[in-house]
Scaffold this motif. Structure first.
Motif, short mmCIF file in Angstrom:
data_model
loop_
_atom_site.label_atom_id
_atom_site.label_comp_id
_atom_site.label_asym_id
_atom_site.label_seq_id
_atom_site.Cartn_x
_atom_site.Cartn_y
_atom_site.Cartn_z
N LEU A 159 46.22 10.31 58.60
CA LEU A 159 45.58 11.24 59.52
C LEU A 159 46.29 11.17 60.86
O LEU A 159 46.64 10.09 61.32
CB LEU A 159 44.11 10.90 59.70
CG LEU A 159 43.25 11.08 58.46
CD1 LEU A 159 41.90 10.47 58.69
CD2 LEU A 159 43.11 12.55 58.14
N LYS A 189 46.56 6.53 50.35
CA LYS A 189 45.61 7.29 51.16
C LYS A 189 46.35 8.26 52.07
O LYS A 189 47.56 8.19 52.22
CB LYS A 189 44.77 6.31 51.99
CG LYS A 189 44.02 5.35 51.10
CD LYS A 189 42.71 4.91 51.62
CE LYS A 189 41.76 5.97 51.97
NZ LYS A 189 40.37 5.58 51.98
N GLU A 190 45.59 9.19 52.65
CA GLU A 190 46.30 10.15 53.50
C GLU A 190 46.51 9.56 54.89
O GLU A 190 45.79 8.68 55.33
CB GLU A 190 45.52 11.48 53.58
CG GLU A 190 44.12 11.34 54.07
CD GLU A 190 43.42 12.69 54.20
OE1 GLU A 190 44.09 13.72 54.19
OE2 GLU A 190 42.20 12.68 54.35
N LEU A 204 46.55 1.42 50.52
CA LEU A 204 46.82 2.20 51.73
C LEU A 204 47.94 3.19 51.50
O LEU A 204 47.96 4.28 52.09
CB LEU A 204 47.18 1.26 52.88
CG LEU A 204 45.98 0.50 53.45
CD1 LEU A 204 46.45 -0.56 54.43
CD2 LEU A 204 45.02 1.44 54.13
N MET A 205 48.89 2.84 50.59
CA MET A 205 49.98 3.76 50.30
C MET A 205 49.45 5.05 49.66
O MET A 205 50.08 6.10 49.76
CB MET A 205 50.97 3.10 49.33
CG MET A 205 51.81 2.03 49.99
SD MET A 205 52.79 2.73 51.30
CE MET A 205 53.60 1.30 51.95
N LEU A 234 49.36 2.51 58.46
CA LEU A 234 48.62 1.26 58.63
C LEU A 234 49.20 0.18 57.72
O LEU A 234 49.34 -0.99 58.11
CB LEU A 234 47.14 1.48 58.34
CG LEU A 234 46.25 0.26 58.49
CD1 LEU A 234 46.23 -0.21 59.93
CD2 LEU A 234 44.84 0.55 58.04
N TYR A 257 45.59 -0.69 66.62
CA TYR A 257 45.75 -0.02 65.33
C TYR A 257 44.62 0.95 65.04
O TYR A 257 44.50 1.45 63.93
CB TYR A 257 45.80 -1.05 64.20
CG TYR A 257 46.85 -2.10 64.39
CD1 TYR A 257 48.14 -1.73 64.76
CD2 TYR A 257 46.57 -3.44 64.23
CE1 TYR A 257 49.11 -2.68 64.96
CE2 TYR A 257 47.55 -4.40 64.43
CZ TYR A 257 48.81 -4.00 64.80
OH TYR A 257 49.78 -4.94 64.99
N VAL A 258 43.79 1.26 66.04
CA VAL A 258 42.55 1.98 65.74
C VAL A 258 42.79 3.34 65.10
O VAL A 258 42.04 3.76 64.23
CB VAL A 258 41.68 2.08 67.02
CG1 VAL A 258 42.32 2.95 68.05
CG2 VAL A 258 40.31 2.59 66.70
N GLU A 259 43.86 4.05 65.47
CA GLU A 259 44.06 5.39 64.94
C GLU A 259 44.94 5.42 63.70
O GLU A 259 45.19 6.48 63.16
CB GLU A 259 44.70 6.28 66.01
CG GLU A 259 43.83 6.50 67.24
CD GLU A 259 42.60 7.33 66.94
OE1 GLU A 259 42.52 7.91 65.85
OE2 GLU A 259 41.71 7.39 67.82
N TYR A 260 45.45 4.28 63.27
CA TYR A 260 46.36 4.31 62.12
C TYR A 260 45.60 4.34 60.81
O TYR A 260 44.57 3.69 60.67
CB TYR A 260 47.28 3.09 62.15
CG TYR A 260 48.44 3.28 63.08
CD1 TYR A 260 49.53 4.02 62.67
CD2 TYR A 260 48.42 2.77 64.36
CE1 TYR A 260 50.60 4.23 63.52
CE2 TYR A 260 49.49 2.97 65.22
CZ TYR A 260 50.57 3.69 64.78
OH TYR A 260 51.61 3.91 65.62
N SER A 261 46.12 5.10 59.85
CA SER A 261 45.49 5.12 58.54
C SER A 261 46.57 5.28 57.49
O SER A 261 47.70 5.66 57.80
CB SER A 261 44.51 6.29 58.46
OG SER A 261 45.20 7.50 58.63
N PRO A 287 45.74 11.93 64.75
CA PRO A 287 44.76 12.35 65.76
C PRO A 287 45.29 13.54 66.56
O PRO A 287 46.50 13.64 66.76
CB PRO A 287 44.61 11.12 66.66
CG PRO A 287 45.33 10.03 65.99
CD PRO A 287 46.26 10.61 64.99
#
Ligand code: SF4
Lengths: 146, 317
Positions: free
Chosen positions: B59, B56-57, B53-54, B224, B216-220, B61
């Motif tokens: 995002l 990845k980008e 996860l570290m 995250l 946590y739906v919008e976390y990436s 919203p």
């Protein structure tokens, strides 16, 4: 290969989209989670949100209605990510090609928003879970080259 | 303690708890897999997830408020590190941290839930806002019985609000849990711990197949990862708090002291995992009923029993 790429290969999180499938492919996708196949052995889990996902598992023909939504879901995924086109339908619209309600095939739909998308095709109607695991392994091999 | 010692304790306890928490997350996943007759992931899986996860980008919203959205997970992680430091320090040396550290820890442990609400609301997603409202109701339900249960231990240990004081008092009179009021309080605390960890049957706030991971739906990406690390540390810290408050802490004078501490700690963790695996999810209204009309009265009864026991000098009450 960077550490994060290595980790990405070890922990692919899957988000599953049904783009107009007959539900048979979806049943086979769910079979991956059962004790017989258990993809969590490879660190793969199904997640509930595209923002958490590394793999977009698409089943179905991609109808006109779902087309923009599929593109939207793809855009919502953090990159780098992989698209898994599962089944004859998702590969090339199967027996439904040229039907009145078709959009474009899944790969064309995704490539319309991201020309460099990584797309893996899993042929079969429906493909066996073993085939999907083989495809995931191919994806992992490809990710090595990133 | 001089400042450099504090910094060393903070870094050591923070990182140690993080690694321990990730390992416990693996225990959780592995036991779950075994319960379901699967093989389960390798032991390093949660750490690999974090590393991935570290890379990845992140995002953002379009509807999100950037500051609150990205600040919330960082604050949550930081508070968990502070809470972990205080708990480990008081476990190691009961005469240290400071008077009233129990209250500070209880407050610190509530902050991740508050931050979850803040982050979820700031994301502007309807799924997340449903999750945030559920998280708030959940917090309102479990905080009261949890505090009453801890109050039982405090009353039985001569009204000390210091974690170390609780441990020393229990070293003289025996663990709180070996009495009627103490056992009741521990039971309630275990159920509240389940809710605080956000695990089934109390995972309404992130209900995966219902509101798509809710809060946590919008976390990436890294944000995250921050949340996952917070949750992992929570999993490591909550059983520690329970062992310290109800079950005698750590006896450092002999080797079996460490062994028995480890046994009690792991027992609590496995209990959490088994509860999670053998229960269905409760709806939010059922959850509130369980806590307000089920557990809170029991906690009050336990407190009254403990007070009577203290006043009359009956040790087993
Ligand atoms: S590929 Fe076959 S099984 Fe899969 S969705 Fe299409 S028709 Fe159904």
């Amino acid at each position: 290969m960077a550490l994060t790429t290595w980790a990405l290969r070890k922990s692919l999180w899957v988000y599953h989209v049904n783009a107009g499938a007959c539900n048979n492919c979806d049943i086979e996708v769910l079979a991956l989670l059962t004790p017989r196949f258990d993809i969590e052995r490879f660190g793969m889990i199904l997640v509930g949100s595209p923002r958490h996902a590394d793999v977009l598992a698409v089943t179905g023909v991609c109808t006109r209605q779902i087309m923009p939504r599929l593109q939207e879901v793809y855009m919502q995924m953090p990159k780098p990510c992989v698209v898994l086109a599962i089944g004859a339908c998702a590969n090339a619209q199967g027996i439904f090609t040229e039907a009145y309600h078709m959009g474009a095939a899944v790969d064309e739909t995704i490539k319309a928003v991201d020309p460099s998308a990584i797309i893996i095709y899993v042929p079969g109607c429906p493909p066996k879970p073993e085939a999907m695991i083989a495809a995931a392994v191919k994806g992992m091999e490809f990710l090595k080259t990133l | 303690m001089n400042p450099s010692e504090i910094v060393i304790w903070f870094i050591g306890a923070g990182l140690g708890t993080l690694l321990l928490g990730l390992l416990l997350k693996w225990v959780d996943r592995k036991v779950t897999a075994r319960v379901q007759w699967r093989v389960g992931p390798p032991w390093y899986q949660p750490m690999v997830d974090i590393i991935k996860l570290m890379g990845k980008e992140t995002l953002m919203p379009v509807t999100a408020r950037g500051t609150g959205f990205l600040l919330a997970p960082v604050i949550a992680l930081a508070t968990m590190a502070v809470a972990a430091t205080i708990l480990w320090r008081s476990l190691w040396d009961p005469s240290s941290p400071f008077l009233g550290d129990l209250i500070v820890v209880i407050y610190l442990l509530a902050i991740p839930a508050l931050m979850t609400m803040l982050g979820a609301s700031a994301s502007g997603s309807p799924h997340a806002s449903v999750g945030a409202s559920r998280e708030m109701k959940l917090l309102l339900s479990y905080e009261l019985p949890m505090f009453l249960a801890i109050l039982v231990a405090v009353a039985r240990s001569g009204w000390t609000f210091q974690l170390g004081g609780l441990v020393t008092a229990q070293a003289q009179t025996g663990p709180v849990v070996f009495s009627i009021s103490g056992a009741l309080a521990m039971l309630i605390a275990i159920i509240c711990m389940q809710a605080k960890l956000g695990l089934v049957p109390f995972d309404v706030a992130e209900a995966e197949c219902e509101i798509m991971s809710g809060v946590y739906v919008e976390y990436s990406g890294p944000a995250l990862a921050n949340w996952l690390m917070t949750r992992a540390m929570m999993l490591a810290v909550m059983p520690l708090l329970l062992v310290e408050v109800f079950w005698g802490g750590l006896y450092r004078q002999a080797w079996w002291g460490f062994l028995s501490f480890l046994g009690r700690y792991v027992l609590l963790v496995v209990l959490v995992v088994l509860i999670r695996n053998t229960n269905p999810r409760l709806r939010i209204d059922q959850t509130m009923k369980v806590f307000w009309f089920g557990l809170t009265p029991v906690a009050i009864v336990a407190l009254v029993l403990a007070l009577i026991g203290q006043a009359e000098g009956i040790a087993w009450l």
